[in-house]
Design an enzyme around this catalytic site. Sequence first.
Site, PDB file in Angstrom:
ATOM      1  N   LYS A 151      47.963  44.476  36.664  1.00 27.17           N
ATOM      2  CA  LYS A 151      47.371  45.024  35.447  1.00 27.17           C
ATOM      3  C   LYS A 151      48.199  46.163  34.870  1.00 27.17           C
ATOM      4  O   LYS A 151      49.076  46.730  35.519  1.00 27.17           O
ATOM      5  CB  LYS A 151      45.928  45.452  35.717  1.00 27.17           C
ATOM      6  CG  LYS A 151      45.033  44.246  35.948  1.00 27.17           C
ATOM      7  CD  LYS A 151      43.595  44.505  35.626  1.00 27.17           C
ATOM      8  CE  LYS A 151      42.808  43.199  35.605  1.00 27.17           C
ATOM      9  NZ  LYS A 151      41.363  43.431  35.483  1.00 27.17           N
TER      10      LYS A 151
ATOM     11  N   ARG B 167      40.772  40.004  43.873  1.00 25.05           N
ATOM     12  CA  ARG B 167      41.234  38.908  43.017  1.00 25.05           C
ATOM     13  C   ARG B 167      42.699  39.160  42.693  1.00 25.05           C
ATOM     14  O   ARG B 167      43.034  40.155  42.047  1.00 25.05           O
ATOM     15  CB  ARG B 167      40.380  38.865  41.752  1.00 25.05           C
ATOM     16  CG  ARG B 167      40.671  37.721  40.803  1.00 25.05           C
ATOM     17  CD  ARG B 167      39.696  37.735  39.634  1.00 25.05           C
ATOM     18  NE  ARG B 167      39.937  36.629  38.712  1.00 25.05           N
ATOM     19  CZ  ARG B 167      40.781  36.675  37.688  1.00 25.05           C
ATOM     20  NH1 ARG B 167      41.456  37.806  37.442  1.00 25.05           N
ATOM     21  NH2 ARG B 167      40.961  35.625  36.914  1.00 25.05           N
TER      22      ARG B 167
END
Length: 274
Positions: free
Chosen positions: A216, A250
């Site tokens: 991210k 995840r």
Amino acid sequence: MAWHWPQAAKPQIMAILNVTPDSFSDGGRWQAPALLPERIDQLLAEGADIIDIGGESTRPGAQAVSEQEELDRVMPAVEIALQQGAVVAVDTSKAVVMRAAITAGVQIINDVYALRQPGALEAVAMSDVAVCLMHMQGEPRTMQQTPIYGDVVAEVAEFLQARVQACIAEGIAPERIALDPGFGFGKSPEHNLRLLNRLEQLLPLGYPLLVGLSRKSLIGQVTGAAVDDRMVGSVALALLACQAGARIVRVHDVQATRQALQLWQAVANEFITS
């Protein structure tokens, strides 16, 4: 048979499999169904406990897709993954896609809207699948423009608790529910850092925490690393999340994450396990 989130001693690894052309990290790589059997085999061999299949990008600014387009992307991958014996999650907010995936036999619905879209709550409640409820301020197209909180941890906790109560009121058993604080979804870099630093404050909610920090923008904002060079940062954040109490991570980089978690557990337990 109903699928419940495992109460395993070791954290679970949810492998990301995006069948989209525009996801921020791996968009377009796994869209062709012919590539999927080998990729799913690889993820399972590397140690994935769950395969999370997504057919609509939720990156900031991503364009929405129709129900039919999402079905056309997701369902071939779902069928292949189930045939290969995987525990399968579908990352969707659309009730139509949820119902199709549930009928096909998926075990988990992973919803960034926390079952707030029309028909979503009912679709899950009428089944026996597990669900992950995620916090998001705003919606994917505009969520990163001006995220504002008084106390990000308290507000995330309050939202998730409210969604849990909505699920239970609809008949979804508590053991079917996991929670995701939604890193990067309507949160500034400082919000994300504070949320991870205080992740244990979400544990009293009483549900398994699923954390998604893989590749991210926070990693790039802190380190300057480009999207394709964020494996080390992703593994470090996954490890920090698990140390703070996350039960599911995840990730894109399954093998590297599995190795890090195995070493952490070996040190913590002073014992080597498989």
